[in-house]
Enzyme design. Structure first.
Site, PDB file in Angstrom:
ATOM      1  N   HIS A   1       0.853  -1.201   0.000  1.00 14.21           N
ATOM      2  CA  HIS A   1       0.000   0.000   0.000  1.00 14.21           C
ATOM      3  C   HIS A   1       0.887   1.249   0.000  1.00 14.21           C
ATOM      4  O   HIS A   1       1.955   1.259   0.617  1.00 14.21           O
ATOM      5  CB  HIS A   1      -0.918  -0.003   1.223  1.00 14.21           C
ATOM      6  CG  HIS A   1      -1.968   1.047   1.137  1.00 14.21           C
ATOM      7  ND1 HIS A   1      -1.716   2.363   1.467  1.00 14.21           N
ATOM      8  CD2 HIS A   1      -3.252   1.003   0.718  1.00 14.21           C
ATOM      9  CE1 HIS A   1      -2.815   3.070   1.252  1.00 14.21           C
ATOM     10  NE2 HIS A   1      -3.766   2.272   0.811  1.00 14.21           N
TER      11      HIS A   1
ATOM     12  N   GLU B   1      -4.027   2.256  -7.387  1.00 17.63           N
ATOM     13  CA  GLU B   1      -4.412   3.309  -6.446  1.00 17.63           C
ATOM     14  C   GLU B   1      -3.552   4.552  -6.682  1.00 17.63           C
ATOM     15  O   GLU B   1      -2.445   4.656  -6.134  1.00 17.63           O
ATOM     16  CB  GLU B   1      -4.211   2.830  -5.006  1.00 17.63           C
ATOM     17  CG  GLU B   1      -5.151   1.721  -4.607  1.00 17.63           C
ATOM     18  CD  GLU B   1      -5.483   1.774  -3.125  1.00 17.63           C
ATOM     19  OE1 GLU B   1      -6.661   1.806  -2.786  1.00 17.63           O
ATOM     20  OE2 GLU B   1      -4.547   1.820  -2.309  1.00 17.63           O
TER      21      GLU B   1
HETATM   22  P1  PGA Z   1      -9.668   5.867   0.313  1.00 14.72           P
HETATM   23  O1  PGA Z   1      -8.451   4.872   0.551  1.00 14.72           O
HETATM   24  O2  PGA Z   1     -10.846   5.042  -0.141  1.00 14.72           O
HETATM   25  O3  PGA Z   1      -9.890   6.515   1.634  1.00 14.72           O
HETATM   26  O4  PGA Z   1      -9.241   6.836  -0.736  1.00 14.72           O
HETATM   27  C1  PGA Z   1      -8.177   3.837  -0.340  1.00 14.72           C
HETATM   28  C2  PGA Z   1      -6.955   3.093   0.105  1.00 14.72           C
HETATM   29  O5  PGA Z   1      -6.031   3.717   0.660  1.00 14.72           O
HETATM   30  O6  PGA Z   1      -6.848   1.878  -0.097  1.00 14.72           O
END
Ligand code: PGA
Length: 219
Positions: free
Chosen positions: A93, A143
């Site tokens: 992540h 992401e």
């Molecule tokens: P968020 O986070 O939905 O708050 O943007 C997503 C993540 O960090 O996996």
């Protein structure tokens, strides 16, 4: 038809076991009759053993180490997770890359360790080039950092263009997903699911996301 993944990333929340169990049970009850979605709650390690998964709701970790056991203070191994009944693990992540200096090499080792015990890794990337050397059998989560926790989701067009460059079959979109924008990433951008942070902390909103995607994907 393969199920659509809706994965909750609870990050370092909530503060108590009682709240974690309560939220998990609200979600479990709220989605018990879904058909097209596989939902997963990726919880802090400290709560994992106390959450009771169901047929449609699994549990996952948010990290793991690359060895099975030994002198690695503070780490948790994929084998330990497996023995607890955990089926998924988020790896790489962007918050771990940033605050804990995780590198692509470390994430690759963790991914292989998870695969070797039968845990499905959900590998988070910002660019398709970060997936060099990674197995085809992983779940990828695209992401973009600008969209994480900002309330500014990536446009469907941009997400779609990155999706096309990723070779793995299961690719999730993550970044400011909520119940209003969720289905667009699946229908219009061709993602196989979503990784949900902030919106998953409200169990009722998470239920809405899962139900909305489950309902919309019927047709
Ligand atoms: P968020 O986070 O939905 O708050 O943007 C997503 C993540 O960090 O996996």
């Amino acid at each position: 038809m393969n199920k659509i993944y809706i994965i909750a990333n609870w990050k370092m929340n909530p503060l108590t076991l009682a709240e974690a169990k309560r939220n998990f049970e609200i979600i479990k009850k709220g989605i018990r009759n879904i058909k097209n979605v596989k939902a997963v709650i990726c919880s802090p390690f400290v709560f994992l053993g106390a959450l009771r998964p169901s047929e449609v709701l699994s549990v996952g970790g948010q990290d793991c180490f690359w060895q099975d056991k030994g002198a690695f203070t503070g780490e948790v191994s994929p084998r330990q997770l497996k023995n607890l009944g955990v089926e998924y693990v988020i790896l790489g992540h962007s918050e771990r890359r940033r605050y804990l200096a995780e590198t692509d090499e470390m994430i690759l080792k963790k991914t292989e360790a998870a695969l070797s015990v039968g845990i499905k890794p959900i590998v988070c990337v910002e660019k398709s080039s970060q997936l060099k050397g990674f197995s085809k059998n992983i779940i990828v989560a695209y992401e973009p950092v600008f969209a994480i926790g900002t309330g500014k989701p990536c446009t469907v067009e941009k997400a779609k263009s990155v999706r096309k460059k990723i070779k793995q079959q299961s690719v999730l979109y993550g970044g400011s997903v909520n119940s209003s924008n969720a289905y667009g990433y699946i229908r219009e951008a061709g993602f196989q699911g979503l990784l949900v942070g902030s919106a998953s902390l409200d169990p009722n909103e998470f239920v809405r996301i899962v139900r909305e995607v489950d309902f919309s994907s019927k047709t």
